[in-house]
Enzyme design. Structure first.
Site, PDB file in Angstrom:
ATOM      1  N   LYS A   1       6.425  33.754  -8.884  1.00  0.00           N
ATOM      2  CA  LYS A   1       5.747  35.012  -9.244  1.00  0.00           C
ATOM      3  C   LYS A   1       6.757  36.132  -9.524  1.00  0.00           C
ATOM      4  O   LYS A   1       6.697  36.785 -10.556  1.00  0.00           O
ATOM      5  CB  LYS A   1       4.792  35.460  -8.116  1.00  0.00           C
ATOM      6  CG  LYS A   1       3.709  34.452  -7.772  1.00  0.00           C
ATOM      7  CD  LYS A   1       2.798  34.957  -6.684  1.00  0.00           C
ATOM      8  CE  LYS A   1       3.428  35.154  -5.329  1.00  0.00           C
ATOM      9  NZ  LYS A   1       3.908  33.909  -4.671  1.00  0.00           N
TER      10      LYS A   1
ATOM     11  N   ARG B   1      -4.412  39.457  -2.412  1.00  0.00           N
ATOM     12  CA  ARG B   1      -4.218  38.201  -1.683  1.00  0.00           C
ATOM     13  C   ARG B   1      -5.421  37.849  -0.831  1.00  0.00           C
ATOM     14  O   ARG B   1      -5.423  36.794  -0.203  1.00  0.00           O
ATOM     15  CB  ARG B   1      -3.013  38.359  -0.753  1.00  0.00           C
ATOM     16  CG  ARG B   1      -1.727  37.793  -1.299  1.00  0.00           C
ATOM     17  CD  ARG B   1      -0.635  38.264  -0.369  1.00  0.00           C
ATOM     18  NE  ARG B   1       0.381  37.284  -0.173  1.00  0.00           N
ATOM     19  CZ  ARG B   1       1.569  37.325  -0.790  1.00  0.00           C
ATOM     20  NH1 ARG B   1       1.840  38.259  -1.663  1.00  0.00           N
ATOM     21  NH2 ARG B   1       2.459  36.421  -0.517  1.00  0.00           N
TER      22      ARG B   1
ATOM     23  N   ARG C   1      16.549  29.350  -1.934  1.00  0.00           N
ATOM     24  CA  ARG C   1      16.668  30.803  -1.797  1.00  0.00           C
ATOM     25  C   ARG C   1      17.139  31.184  -0.392  1.00  0.00           C
ATOM     26  O   ARG C   1      17.891  32.154  -0.231  1.00  0.00           O
ATOM     27  CB  ARG C   1      15.330  31.483  -2.102  1.00  0.00           C
ATOM     28  CG  ARG C   1      15.481  32.992  -2.115  1.00  0.00           C
ATOM     29  CD  ARG C   1      14.241  33.705  -2.557  1.00  0.00           C
ATOM     30  NE  ARG C   1      13.146  33.451  -1.650  1.00  0.00           N
ATOM     31  CZ  ARG C   1      11.883  33.771  -1.890  1.00  0.00           C
ATOM     32  NH1 ARG C   1      11.570  34.341  -3.023  1.00  0.00           N
ATOM     33  NH2 ARG C   1      10.945  33.524  -1.021  1.00  0.00           N
TER      34      ARG C   1
ATOM     35  N   ARG D   1      16.377  35.389   3.207  1.00  0.00           N
ATOM     36  CA  ARG D   1      15.167  36.175   3.497  1.00  0.00           C
ATOM     37  C   ARG D   1      14.575  35.709   4.825  1.00  0.00           C
ATOM     38  O   ARG D   1      14.492  34.513   5.069  1.00  0.00           O
ATOM     39  CB  ARG D   1      14.154  35.972   2.345  1.00  0.00           C
ATOM     40  CG  ARG D   1      13.403  37.237   1.986  1.00  0.00           C
ATOM     41  CD  ARG D   1      12.582  37.045   0.754  1.00  0.00           C
ATOM     42  NE  ARG D   1      11.223  36.634   1.058  1.00  0.00           N
ATOM     43  CZ  ARG D   1      10.248  36.579   0.155  1.00  0.00           C
ATOM     44  NH1 ARG D   1      10.510  36.914  -1.088  1.00  0.00           N
ATOM     45  NH2 ARG D   1       9.050  36.191   0.499  1.00  0.00           N
TER      46      ARG D   1
ATOM     47  N   ARG E   1       3.192  30.389   5.637  1.00  0.00           N
ATOM     48  CA  ARG E   1       2.844  31.134   4.404  1.00  0.00           C
ATOM     49  C   ARG E   1       2.000  30.269   3.486  1.00  0.00           C
ATOM     50  O   ARG E   1       1.065  30.755   2.838  1.00  0.00           O
ATOM     51  CB  ARG E   1       4.131  31.588   3.687  1.00  0.00           C
ATOM     52  CG  ARG E   1       4.774  32.806   4.355  1.00  0.00           C
ATOM     53  CD  ARG E   1       6.256  32.926   4.050  1.00  0.00           C
ATOM     54  NE  ARG E   1       6.560  33.136   2.654  1.00  0.00           N
ATOM     55  CZ  ARG E   1       7.745  32.868   2.104  1.00  0.00           C
ATOM     56  NH1 ARG E   1       8.728  32.379   2.837  1.00  0.00           N
ATOM     57  NH2 ARG E   1       7.938  33.106   0.828  1.00  0.00           N
TER      58      ARG E   1
END
Ligand code: AP5
Length: 193
Positions: free
Chosen positions: A21, A95, A134, A140, A151
């Site tokens: 996204k 969401r 990532r 992160r 998630r």
């Protein structure tokens, strides 16, 4: 087709964690001359600055849960007002059904119909591969295995039902999110009015 600089344009990018996204939102916003509004980026910036909102959101995000609707809706409203434009690409919002209903009301008040809601379809192995990549690059706080699983579960329960919400309204565009960034971008561009 890309609209003129004054035509309202409201695009949504949806999909599970790691679907691409944020990556595609940046490219699309640039290509269409619209503003990207990412609730994840806004929240991370609040966490970084230690604002009230950031302090409330920090633990929730680290656990992979959703920040409460009232906080998110107030944050998005404030952004719309600050930017004074409805030429916007929403990344990661709405969401929940509550957020979708609030967005409909906001857009109605701006007389701006939604252009399209794009869902990126990516299989779970590839999602995990991207997020693990990532985690190594950026670190992160929510890219560890336990939180990634959470998630994905939250996406399945709370966000996936919105696919039907936008399909019923004739706004949904499903796009294959597998393959290179350039290929996915080309598919999204083709799917949009
Ligand atoms: P958010 O920041 O929105 O995270 P997310 O939905 O989990 O999405 P990601 O950023 O992980 O993935 P993405 O789909 O954007 O993929 P990306 O392009 O980064 O939200 C974080 C948290 O904030 C939530 O868990 C929640 O707590 C809170 N929050 C945010 N919005 C909220 C809301 N509306 N309501 C309530 N709470 C909210 O790509 C991922 C990786 O893959 C990158 O490394 C990228 O380089 C790579 N990649 C991308 N495309 C490709 C490709 N085609 N091939 C190979 N690699 C690729």
């Amino acid at each position: 087709m890309v609209g003129s600089a004054t035509t309202p344009e409201v695009l949504l990018l949806m999909g599970p964690p790691g679907a691409g996204k944020g990556t595609q939102a940046a490219k699309l916003a640039r290509a269409r001359g619209i503003t990207k509004l990412s609730t994840g980026d806004l929240l991370r910036s609040n966490v970084g600055q230690g604002t009230d909102l950031g302090q409330r959101a920090k633990g929730i995000m680290a656990a992979g849960e959703l920040v409460p609707d009232d906080l998110i809706i107030a944050m998005v409203k404030q952004e719309f007002e600050r930017q004074g434009t409805v030429r916007v690409l929403l990344d990661g919002f709405p969401r929940t059904e509550g957020q979708a209903v609030a967005l409909d009301a906001m857009l109605e008040s701006f007389h701006a119909p939604m252009t399209a809601a794009v869902v990126l379809d990516v299989n779970e192995d590839e999602l995990v591969r991207r997020l693990v990549g990532r985690a190594a690059d950026e670190g992160r706080s929510d890219d560890n295995e336990t939180t990634v699983r959470k998630r994905m579960e939250v996406y399945g329960h709370q966000t996936q039902p919105l696919i039907e919400y936008y399909a019923r309204r004739g706004k949904l565009r499903r796009v294959d999110g597998m393959g290179s960034v350039a290929d996915v971008f080309a598919r999204i561009s083709e799917a949009l009015p």
